[in-house]
Design an enzyme around this catalytic site. Structure first.
Site, PDB file in Angstrom:
ATOM      1  N   ARG A 184      33.784  89.233  50.175  1.00 31.30           N
ATOM      2  CA  ARG A 184      34.216  90.363  50.995  1.00 31.30           C
ATOM      3  C   ARG A 184      34.385  89.967  52.443  1.00 31.30           C
ATOM      4  NH1 ARG A 184      31.380  95.561  51.148  1.00 31.30           N
ATOM      5  NH2 ARG A 184      29.698  94.209  51.849  1.00 31.30           N
ATOM      6  N   SER A 192      24.932  83.738  50.157  1.00 30.28           N
ATOM      7  CA  SER A 192      23.733  84.057  49.380  1.00 30.28           C
ATOM      8  C   SER A 192      23.336  82.978  48.388  1.00 30.28           C
ATOM      9  CB  SER A 192      23.942  85.382  48.671  1.00 30.28           C
ATOM     10  OG  SER A 192      24.373  86.319  49.618  1.00 30.28           O
ATOM     11  N   ASP A 229      21.669  86.963  52.029  1.00 27.52           N
ATOM     12  CA  ASP A 229      21.845  88.409  51.814  1.00 27.52           C
ATOM     13  C   ASP A 229      20.534  89.195  51.927  1.00 27.52           C
ATOM     14  OD1 ASP A 229      20.985  87.207  49.470  1.00 27.52           O
ATOM     15  OD2 ASP A 229      22.360  88.277  48.141  1.00 27.52           O
TER      16      ASP A 229
END
Ligand code: BGC
Length: 466
Positions: free
Chosen positions: A71, A135, A189
């Site tokens: 994203r 992450s 994350d």
């Protein structure tokens, strides 16, 4: 209990307590200077020394890579309203061949998605600071220098392990030459989730993810972080608890199904705990159990369909759907998998899903309880009140995962009162927040940290110092 193969998934409270005790020891090994390199639970320093103070502001880009999608976000932090606003965001799929191909291709793909986003939002002319939520387990050397230790989840790109991920991103952007980015801050994350929840609730000092993968971070006393100089204050530690058990310490609770899932995964022997808990693996565990029960003639008249024989076909989201109210979902899913079901089958399939998701929630709770108990002991408190920022599809989508988890944490950490704060877009907004704080602090003299800590104590302030 009539179904023998489900029995090993059922963990007693004393087993969960023993798991927690083992994790506690492994966390200490991970923090130690001389024990760290062989420790399965990495306990990585993040250089975040506390959490935002409300004076952050500005526009940021955030990249979020870690699940199945990538994203790009444009985030604005509004100081006056103390709000982090997601202005726009875009999802780019990452095709399998890129997830398993050469690292250069992955970063070219990321740079291309970012270019497209900047183009369509007319941001190409600006050089915005960028928060990069990456992450995977990384050894963080500086705010903008972070070396990938190993890939996890579905990724296995060559030429990235052992390399500085920020450098690879910058190189890919330079190869294109049509835009540039400002300063970069790297975050896991879990840290992004803790930081974005910390803006809302200042007692948030744990971040937890239960999605495609699983992990948590928390605020540790500097005096216990032996690999980083200094004794004062606290630092956020990325535990990488997914690696718990990689030295064989959980062999007694791994079922035959867990062993198959591990062996057929992209990274055998790595992230043992994650493979018993997270979304990437739960569906596959369930599929293997369903095949076994069918072969034992306890399901579907002993008839296994081709679909059920296919690895990956029983998705983790089916578990959530099946455990949701009513039996219609189960019937639909079994029909889609070409299975000839009876009502008895439908009930047994539900039981299989419930058994597997319950174990996942309980194991996760055992790990979270270990962290909460550790924070309480660290501070010499009789009672700890704290908040956990949580994200991840398993936690958010499964109908009773969160209740199961909370009930088990209460049993295993009776003297900790934990509030769960579900994060929305935490990793993206959190990355922007870390970048904002880092930027603000970069403009201030080093003594600032000391002065503030002395004036208010580390936790009234939420300050990230790198
Ligand atoms: C990674 C962690 C991450 C977690 C949740 C794990 O596989 O190693 O760094 O926080 O997944 O996304």
């Amino acid at each position: 209990f009539p179904y023998e193969c489900l029995q090993p998934f059922r963990l007693s409270v004393s087993t969960l307590q023993s798991v927690s005790t083992r994790l506690k020891k492994d966390m200490i090994r991970g923090l130690g200077k001389h024990t760290h390199h062989r420790a399965p639970v990495k306990m990585l320093p993040t250089f975040v020394r506390a959490t935002p103070d409300g004076t952050e502001k500005g526009d940021f880009l955030a990249l979020d890579l870690g699940g199945t999608n990538f994203r790009v976000l444009h985030v604005r932090i509004l100081e006056d309203e103390q709000r982090v606003v997601k202005m726009d965001s875009q999802i780019c799929a990452i095709p399998q061949e890129i997830m398993l191909g050469h690292g250069e291709k992955l970063f070219d793909h990321i740079a291309a998605c970012l270019a497209e986003f900047l183009d369509s939002h007319e941001l190409k002319g600006q050089t915005l600071p960028l928060g990069f939520t990456f992450s995977f387990p990384c050894e963080q050397l500086d705010i903008d220098k972070s070396v990938l230790i190993r890939w996890t989840k579905g990724f296995n790109c060559s030429g990235v392990e052992g390399e500085d991920v920020v450098r690879l991103l910058r190189e890919a952007i330079h190869r294109r030459g049509d835009y540039d980015i400002g300063s970069v801050a790297m975050v896991n994350d879990t840290v992004g989730t803790m930081m974005s929840c910390g803006y809302r609730d200042q007692s948030c000092e744990i971040g937890m993810i239960i999605g495609t993968g699983t992990n948590a971070c928390y605020m540790e006393e500097m005096r216990n972080v032996k690999r980083v100089e200094g004794e004062d204050g606290r630092m956020c530690i990325n535990t990488e608890w997914g690696g718990f058990g990689d030295d064989g310490s959980l062999r007694d609770i791994q079922t035959d199904f867990d062993l198959v899932v591990d062996k057929t995964s992209l990274n055998p022997g790595i992230h043992t705990y994650e493979k018993m808990i997270s979304g990437m693996y739960l569906g596959e565990i369930a599929r293997l159990v369903l095949v076994k029960l069918t072969e034992d003639k306890l399901l579907f008249d002993g008839q296994v369909s081709d679909a059920l024989q296919t690895p990956g076909r029983f998705e983790t989201r089916f578990i959530s759907e099946i455990e949701d109210t009513g039996l219609e979902n189960t019937q639909r899913i079994l029909t889609e998998l070409d299975l000839n079901w009876s009502l008895g089958d439908v009930r047994l399939v539900w039981l299989v899903c419930d058994t597997i998701s319950t174990r996942s929630a309980q194991l996760c709770a055992a790990a979270l309880a270990t962290i909460a108990n550790r924070i309480r002991n660290n501070r010499g408190l009789d009672h700890l009140k704290t908040t956990v920022g949580v994200d991840g599809t398993v936690f958010k989508k499964h109908p009773n995962f969160s209740q199961q988890l909370q009930a088990t944490v209460r049993l295993l950490a009776p003297r900790c009162d934990i509030t769960f704060l579900v994060s929305e877009d935490g990793s993206g907004k959190g990355a922007a927040m870390v970048t904002a704080v880092a930027q603000r602090l970069a403009l201030q003299p080093v003594v600032f940290e000391k002065l503030l800590l002395e004036a208010w104590g580390p936790f009234d302030l939420l300050v990230a110092l790198w």
